[in-house]
Motif scaffolding. Structure first.
Motif, PDB file in Angstrom:
ATOM      1  N   HIS A  29       0.816  -1.217   0.000  1.00 26.13           N
ATOM      2  CA  HIS A  29       0.000   0.000   0.000  1.00 26.13           C
ATOM      3  C   HIS A  29       0.849   1.267   0.000  1.00 26.13           C
ATOM      4  O   HIS A  29       0.345   2.340  -0.319  1.00 26.13           O
ATOM      5  N   ALA A  30       2.116   1.145   0.355  1.00 24.67           N
ATOM      6  CA  ALA A  30       2.986   2.328   0.374  1.00 24.67           C
ATOM      7  C   ALA A  30       3.599   2.618  -0.994  1.00 24.67           C
ATOM      8  O   ALA A  30       4.309   3.620  -1.143  1.00 24.67           O
ATOM      9  N   PHE A  31       3.343   1.779  -2.002  1.00 22.74           N
ATOM     10  CA  PHE A  31       3.965   1.984  -3.314  1.00 22.74           C
ATOM     11  C   PHE A  31       3.617   3.343  -3.922  1.00 22.74           C
ATOM     12  O   PHE A  31       4.413   3.920  -4.655  1.00 22.74           O
ATOM     13  N   PHE A 152      -1.519   1.060   8.037  1.00 23.98           N
ATOM     14  CA  PHE A 152      -1.463   2.194   8.970  1.00 23.98           C
ATOM     15  C   PHE A 152      -0.041   2.400   9.503  1.00 23.98           C
ATOM     16  O   PHE A 152       0.442   3.530   9.608  1.00 23.98           O
ATOM     17  N   ILE A 153       0.655   1.313   9.811  1.00 18.95           N
ATOM     18  CA  ILE A 153       2.021   1.410  10.356  1.00 18.95           C
ATOM     19  C   ILE A 153       3.041   1.720   9.263  1.00 18.95           C
ATOM     20  O   ILE A 153       3.950   2.547   9.427  1.00 18.95           O
ATOM     21  N   ALA A 260      -2.776   6.512   5.574  1.00 21.29           N
ATOM     22  CA  ALA A 260      -2.677   5.899   6.900  1.00 21.29           C
ATOM     23  C   ALA A 260      -4.048   5.848   7.573  1.00 21.29           C
ATOM     24  O   ALA A 260      -4.394   4.863   8.242  1.00 21.29           O
ATOM     25  N   LEU A 261      -4.845   6.901   7.394  1.00 24.06           N
ATOM     26  CA  LEU A 261      -6.211   6.897   7.930  1.00 24.06           C
ATOM     27  C   LEU A 261      -7.063   5.824   7.268  1.00 24.06           C
ATOM     28  O   LEU A 261      -7.877   5.160   7.929  1.00 24.06           O
ATOM     29  N   VAL A 262      -6.869   5.647   5.962  1.00 24.06           N
ATOM     30  CA  VAL A 262      -7.562   4.551   5.267  1.00 24.06           C
ATOM     31  C   VAL A 262      -7.211   3.220   5.935  1.00 24.06           C
ATOM     32  O   VAL A 262      -8.083   2.397   6.239  1.00 24.06           O
ATOM     33  N   GLY A 263      -5.913   3.015   6.177  1.00 23.13           N
ATOM     34  CA  GLY A 263      -5.487   1.776   6.815  1.00 23.13           C
ATOM     35  C   GLY A 263      -6.026   1.613   8.215  1.00 23.13           C
ATOM     36  O   GLY A 263      -6.492   0.533   8.595  1.00 23.13           O
ATOM     37  N   LEU A 264      -5.997   2.681   9.015  1.00 26.91           N
ATOM     38  CA  LEU A 264      -6.466   2.616  10.397  1.00 26.91           C
ATOM     39  C   LEU A 264      -7.955   2.281  10.461  1.00 26.91           C
ATOM     40  O   LEU A 264      -8.374   1.378  11.196  1.00 26.91           O
ATOM     41  N   PHE A 265      -8.763   3.002   9.678  1.00 27.64           N
ATOM     42  CA  PHE A 265     -10.207   2.784   9.757  1.00 27.64           C
ATOM     43  C   PHE A 265     -10.665   1.551   8.997  1.00 27.64           C
ATOM     44  O   PHE A 265     -11.753   1.037   9.230  1.00 27.64           O
TER      45      PHE A 265
END
Length: 402
Positions: A29-31, A152-153, A260-265
């Motif tokens: 997801h960080a790509f 998120f991390i 990151a918010l996408v990942g967290l939620f």
């Protein structure tokens, strides 16, 4: 212990699957954060990086049914361990990719093959096979949520590495983390759950017979078409939203916080979707998810662009992001049982990755041709409507025992 509780082997498998998905999907997801720095350093248009990521998604989807069939036959742990090794090699090669050809080989081909062995279809199928049917959707939701925690991390961590050490060093560090998947794969050892009252039809069917049943079952293909929508939207937004925000005067940190918010939620969204899928109609839940995505995109485009609207969009999209995954895989398991679940989920996932290919590639093409993403945003909204409509024709009836 009641059948509806998680057994100890399943708990160990859930922990292993959770960490593997967190690593695999967190790095993947960080790509999107590499698009601008790599394009700027080598003088590429956005389409060069976009094409490599689009190829990654297409190759990932094309080989997923084959990888799934191998996992069904030889076991998930061997396939996942091999995928972890390939993933490590692909990231190390991507770290020295200075041409479009090398980028397509590393980020496209090798990482596409690796992701087919280290992501949802293999790991959720392993979990689904080991879980009691009443708890299957919830178990898949728990494992799916872990991938979001990785996103998120890894996103802020990757941004920090990019800012301090550059994109190449960030990829080397990611490769070292991904290498942990190889030993973690040996946690995937829980046996298949066999209900004492279940029909013998499922276990007696051959590979060819189950393929024939799937080929002739129209709701299965409508489900696959719906998953195409998911792939297009998440890859377009995941890869291109940071660049979209930079175009509108925001810095890279804003796009990273959004993702990151996408990942967290999404941790909340995928767990909740898995829990709801055990209680309510999964096709109807999917209709609601795709409809809400369309509404969220429309609101994001119509409201004035600010830090708060960007972050609100990240929260809402996070709740809807990969909530489709446990529901879609759960429907496949209900339709055909779990013996060939990795392979059948892989077929459905292929259409997801066809959507991912076009979401990633067309975003870059649209931007290079027009300087904006307007056409792809409009297409994403139209696809949400299509996603709602197509699930009218999906049901969860068991095909084997009818």
């Amino acid at each position: 212990m009641s059948d509806t509780h998680f057994s100890k082997p399943l708990i160990y498998m859930l922990i292993g699957s959770a960490i593997i998905l967190a690593l695999s999907l967190g790095v993947r997801h960080a790509f999107g954060l590499y698009l601008v720095p790599m394009s700027d350093e080598f003088g590429w248009g956005h389409n060069v990086f976009s094409l490599a990521i689009a190829m990654q998604n297409l190759i990932w989807g094309a080989v997923q049914p084959i990888t799934g069939a191998l996992a069904d036959k030889y076991g998930s742990k061997i396939v996942v361990a091999a995928g972890g090794a390939l993933y490590t090699i692909g990231l190390l090669l991507m770290a020295v990719s200075s041409t479009g050809l090398l980028l397509n080989l590393s980020a496209g081909l090798i990482l596409g093959l690796a992701l087919s062995a280290t992501s949802f279809p293999i790991l959720l199928s392993a979990v689904g096979r080991a879980a009691h049917p009443e708890k299957r959707s919830l178990a898949m939701g728990i494992a799916s949520a872990a991938g979001s925690f990785g996103q998120f991390i890894m996103l802020p961590s990757t941004l920090l590495l990019l800012q301090k050490f550059g994109w190449s060093s960030a990829l080397v560090v990611s490769a070292i983390l991904i290498a942990l998947i190889i030993p973690l794969a040996w946690m995937l050892k829980a046996p298949m759950y066999v209900s004492p009252t279940s029909s013998t039809n499922e276990t007696s069917l051959s590979f060819k017979q189950i393929l024939k049943l799937a080929w002739e079952h129209k709701p299965f293909w409508f489900l696959a078409l719906g998953f195409l929508v998911c792939g297009f939207q998440v890859v377009f937004i995941g890869i291109h939203l940071p660049g979209y925000l930079i175009d509108h005067g925001f810095n890279a940190t804003t796009g990273t916080i959004f993702l990151a918010l996408v990942g967290l939620f999404n941790i909340v969204g995928t767990y909740t979707a898995g829990w709801l899928g055990g209680k309510y109609s999964k096709p109807k839940l999917l209709m609601g998810l795709y409809g809400l995505r369309g509404i969220a995109i429309i609101a994001f485009l119509l409201l004035p662009l600010s830090t708060w609207t960007i972050y609100a969009f990240g929260i809402i999209m996070g709740l809807l992001w990969l909530s489709t995954v446990p529901l879609t895989n759960g429907i496949v398991a209900n339709m055909f049982g779990v013996k060939y679940l990795s392979m059948l989920s892989g077929i459905v996932f292929f259409t997801h990755q066809v959507g991912s290919f076009f979401g990633g590639w067309l975003g870059g093409v649209n931007h290079d041709m027009t300087g904006n993403y307007n056409a792809v945003w409009m297409f994403s909204i139209a696809l949400s409507i299509f996603g709602v409509l197509v699930h009218f024709f999906v049901n969860e009836e068991n095909v084997i025992n009818d």
